[in-house]
Enzyme design. Structure first.
Site, PDB file in Angstrom:
ATOM      1  N   ASN A   1      -9.757   1.476   9.601  1.00 58.85           N
ATOM      2  CA  ASN A   1      -8.666   1.338  10.706  1.00 58.85           C
ATOM      3  C   ASN A   1      -9.223   2.071  12.052  1.00 58.85           C
ATOM      4  O   ASN A   1      -9.749   1.494  13.062  1.00 58.85           O
ATOM      5  CB  ASN A   1      -7.266   1.799  10.437  1.00 58.85           C
ATOM      6  CG  ASN A   1      -6.429   1.226  11.566  1.00 58.85           C
ATOM      7  OD1 ASN A   1      -6.655   0.795  12.576  1.00 58.85           O
ATOM      8  ND2 ASN A   1      -5.156   1.630  11.375  1.00 58.85           N
TER       9      ASN A   1
ATOM     10  N   ALA B   1      -9.778   5.473   4.356  1.00 55.72           N
ATOM     11  CA  ALA B   1      -9.640   6.564   5.382  1.00 55.72           C
ATOM     12  C   ALA B   1     -11.194   7.245   5.423  1.00 55.72           C
ATOM     13  O   ALA B   1     -11.786   7.468   4.151  1.00 55.72           O
ATOM     14  CB  ALA B   1      -8.595   7.419   4.891  1.00 55.72           C
ATOM     15  N   GLY B   2     -11.453   7.754   6.460  1.00 54.99           N
ATOM     16  CA  GLY B   2     -12.475   8.372   6.876  1.00 54.99           C
ATOM     17  C   GLY B   2     -13.676   8.000   7.312  1.00 54.99           C
ATOM     18  O   GLY B   2     -14.708   8.759   7.604  1.00 54.99           O
TER      19      GLY B   2
ATOM     20  N   LYS C   1       0.986  -1.251  -0.198  1.00 58.94           N
ATOM     21  CA  LYS C   1       0.031   0.059  -0.060  1.00 58.94           C
ATOM     22  C   LYS C   1       0.994   1.055  -0.075  1.00 58.94           C
ATOM     23  O   LYS C   1       1.673   1.688   1.102  1.00 58.94           O
ATOM     24  CB  LYS C   1      -0.706   0.074   1.225  1.00 58.94           C
ATOM     25  CG  LYS C   1      -2.016   0.942   1.185  1.00 58.94           C
ATOM     26  CD  LYS C   1      -2.770   0.996   2.393  1.00 58.94           C
ATOM     27  CE  LYS C   1      -3.447   2.300   2.555  1.00 58.94           C
ATOM     28  NZ  LYS C   1      -3.774   2.644   4.091  1.00 58.94           N
TER      29      LYS C   1
ATOM     30  N   GLY D   1      -8.660   9.185   9.858  1.00 64.16           N
ATOM     31  CA  GLY D   1      -8.979   9.394  11.379  1.00 64.16           C
ATOM     32  C   GLY D   1     -10.133  10.547  11.650  1.00 64.16           C
ATOM     33  O   GLY D   1     -10.337  10.703  12.665  1.00 64.16           O
TER      34      GLY D   1
END
Lengths: 366, 265
Positions: free
Chosen positions: B214, B192-193, B105, B166
């Site tokens: 995550n 993400a997000g 990644k 995040g």
């Protein structure tokens, strides 16, 4: 990395950072000030809840751990508050290469992958070349090497970066020029402006991260916090590829020899840290072993994301049998690594020893 | 009919088929055991791990060891911490040997505060690594043109951000994601997000091939339970996308809008 020398105002960028720290309110400053001035009896708990939520959102449950390595306690400086000042009578020494190797090996065996190398103000015994050689030695062993020493030129910082130094910590001590002149009694450190520009010089030279701080207790804490906040914001704007972290070193009222003129209470310290977290949600905030176990346990994850642990503030403190040498400051949290990590885990926090990899060091390092 | 949809719907990346469309990040957890329970509960087959967090100087790294012991798991090391293409490429090679995986990644965010990806450096690193035989999964801004450029240099997928890492702001880039998905010939994975399972379901309904999560799982009160909830939402979103979601439109006018043309009969 693209060369950013082509931006027209580059030669004045370091000066601009210093000027902005003094003249330009930073974004969010009004909110920051309101939080600093809030009545802790009413607002501190709310601030803590918000700070903890923001810390989790941006840093998860990780607390990054590092250890300081005092290379030498020779110093030409005249800081009235410091145990290593030039007029203090205690014995001076520096670590020789074999000793540095032994100290690094001892720290590595303890689990550390991040080391902060410290010296005093420049002396013939602990000059730039001495520091540079030790950065090289540390970079052979540790993934992350940072330096807390004297202000340097851009060319010197560039050499440090090439030798494997990824971060520089440099506290202004106090942003109040009058107080600064009073407590820094002689030597190059009397030059307030030169020190204020030094963090920008480090970033200009390609150092990746800069650690800022004010030595709390020297001047009005709210004014110090606001100046520090502006300094952080100005650096983030001018050096957008760089990381900025903030430390909260505090002169403890009970520490012998020097009575802080503007002592900061535990509550005030916590309020300052929480205000920084709320207004700078993605900035690493650092707390050292100067502070008590109870305070450190409470602030871990509540804003603080980076902590030193099992620190020795004496020269040669890790590999040699404990001797009653004088440290730069009194360590208040003397817990060993296992005890400290157990505390973090009990709080649902994850002690992180490695958060960087030597693979990312600048190409063509020395 | 629906079972038919499920049975022939693998996510294919680098020639490898994955039944799960939920990818997991391994940072930000309280400890490795919670992380592993979340991986288990999510039914994830592809996880990303940051080289900067892997202790490659000592045996038995707490993060890596449990992941490597799960033979059914494919590791996708990430280059988080790199500021330039050169750094990311160097890290990718080290990580490949460490994790024994062709997947990488590419994550290049020079600003360590907001962690926004650098399109220029990401493109360059992806180009080199794809040429060198890696299965390249670039974390990227939600830019439809960049997505096609990354596809052209041989990336296995593109991983545009839904919103900042995040931030939990969900699919703030939804309109751009629509364009990326419409044009893409490789899987589009939102990275993400995402804060909640509903947002993950929405991403799959939009046509994303998968999502990577995550923070939302790692900082939940019960990470394994949240991982399971995300897995269910991802399945629901994918099934809805495949089943064909009804379109919405204006209510029809009471009289024909083209009546004025009738004289031509």
């Amino acid at each position: 990395m693209p060369d950013h020398q082509d931006i027209a105002d580059r030669p004045t960028a370091t000066a601009a950072v210093a000027t902005e720290t003094w003249t330009r309110p930073a974004p969010g400053e009004a909110q920051f000030l309101a939080l600093l001035r809030a009545d802790p009896a009413r607002e501190l708990e709310n601030m803590a809840r918000r700070a903890q939520q923001l810390t989790r959102q941006h840093f998860g449950r990780a607390i990054t751990l590092y250890a300081p390595l005092y290379l030498a306690n020779f110093c030409s400086g005249g800081c009235a508050y410091c145990g290593f000042a030039a007029d203090r009578p205690h014995p001076r020494r520096r670590l020789e290469p074999a000793e540095v190797t032994a100290e690094l090996a001892a720290m590595k065996a303890m689990g550390f992958e991040q080391v902060l190398l410290l010296t005093g103000e420049r002396t013939p015994q602990a000059d730039f070349d001495y520091l540079l050689a030790n950065v090289r030695a540390a970079a052979r062993v540790m993934h992350e090497v940072t330096v807390e020493a004297f202000p340097m030129t851009v060319a010197e910082y560039r050499q440090l970066a090439a030798a494997g130094c990824t971060g520089v910590t440099l506290y202004q001590e106090t942003y109040d020029p009058v107080s600064y002149a009073q407590w820094h009694r002689w030597g190059p450190k009397r030059d307030y402006a030169a020190r204020l520009e030094a963090p920008a010089r480090a970033l200009e030279a390609g150092i990746r991260t800069i650690g800022l701080g004010a030595l709390l207790g020297l001047a009005d804490p709210i004014s110090e916090a606001v100046a520090l906040y502006r300094h952080v914001c100005a650096l983030q704007k001018h050096y957008w590829r760089s990381g900025v972290s903030v430390s909260f070193p505090r002169l403890r009222p009970e520490a012998g020899g020097f009575t802080p003129p503007a002592p900061v209470s535990d509550t005030q310290l916590a309020q300052i840290i929480l205000a920084f977290r709320i207004c700078l949600p993605d900035t690493p905030l650092v707390l050292s072993t100067r502070e008590s176990p109870a305070l450190r346990d409470g602030l871990a994850g509540l804003g603080i994301t980076r902590m030193s642990v099992a620190s020795r503030t004496t020269v040669g403190g890790y590999s040699q049998a404990a001797v009653h040498a004088t440290g730069q400051f009194a360590v208040s949290d003397e817990r060993d690594i296992a005890t400290f990590c157990a505390m973090l885990r009990q709080q649902g926090l994850d002690p992180v020893f490695k958060n960087w990899d030597a693979a990312y060091r600048v190409a063509g390092e020395a | 009919m629906l079972n038919d949809i499920d049975n022939h719907d693998a996510l294919v990346l680098g020639g490898q088929a994955f039944a799960s469309r939920l990818l997991l990040g391994t940072g930000k957890f309280a400890d490795a055991s919670v992380m592993m329970r979340a991986v288990q509960a999510a039914g994830t087959q592809l996880v990303t791990v940051a080289l900067r967090r892997c202790d490659r100087d000592r045996p038995h790294d707490a993060l890596l060891e449990p992941l490597l012991s799960r033979k059914d798991l494919v590791l996708m090391p990430n280059t988080s911490g790199a500021r330039t293409a050169a750094e990311a490429v160097r890290a990718a090679y080290i990580a490949r040997d460490l994790c024994g995986s062709r997947f990488v990644k590419v994550e290049i965010h020079p600003n360590p505060h907001h962690l926004m990806p650098d399109a220029i450096e990401t493109y360059e690193a992806a180009r080199q690594l794809a040429r060198d035989g890696f299965v390249v999964m670039p974390y990227m801004p939600a830019d439809p043109v960049l997505a096609k450029r990354l596809e052209e240099v041989g990336c296995a997928s593109v991983m545009p951000l839904g919103s900042a890492i995040g931030s939990g702001q969900g699919l703030a880039t939804a309109e751009l994601l629509r364009l990326i998905i419409r044009d893409a010939r490789i899987p589009v994975i939102v990275d993400a997000g995402l804060r909640s399972p509903a947002q993950a379901a929405a991403a799959l309904e939009l046509g994303c091939a998968a999502v990577l999560v995550n923070t939302a799982i790692a900082v939940a009160g019960d990470p394994p339970a949240m991982a399971e909830a995300f897995a269910q939402a991802v399945q629901a979103g994918r099934k809805a996308f495949r089943a064909g979601i009804m379109t919405t439109g204006e209510a029809s006018a009471t009289s024909p809008l083209t009546a004025f043309l009738r004289h031509e009969g």
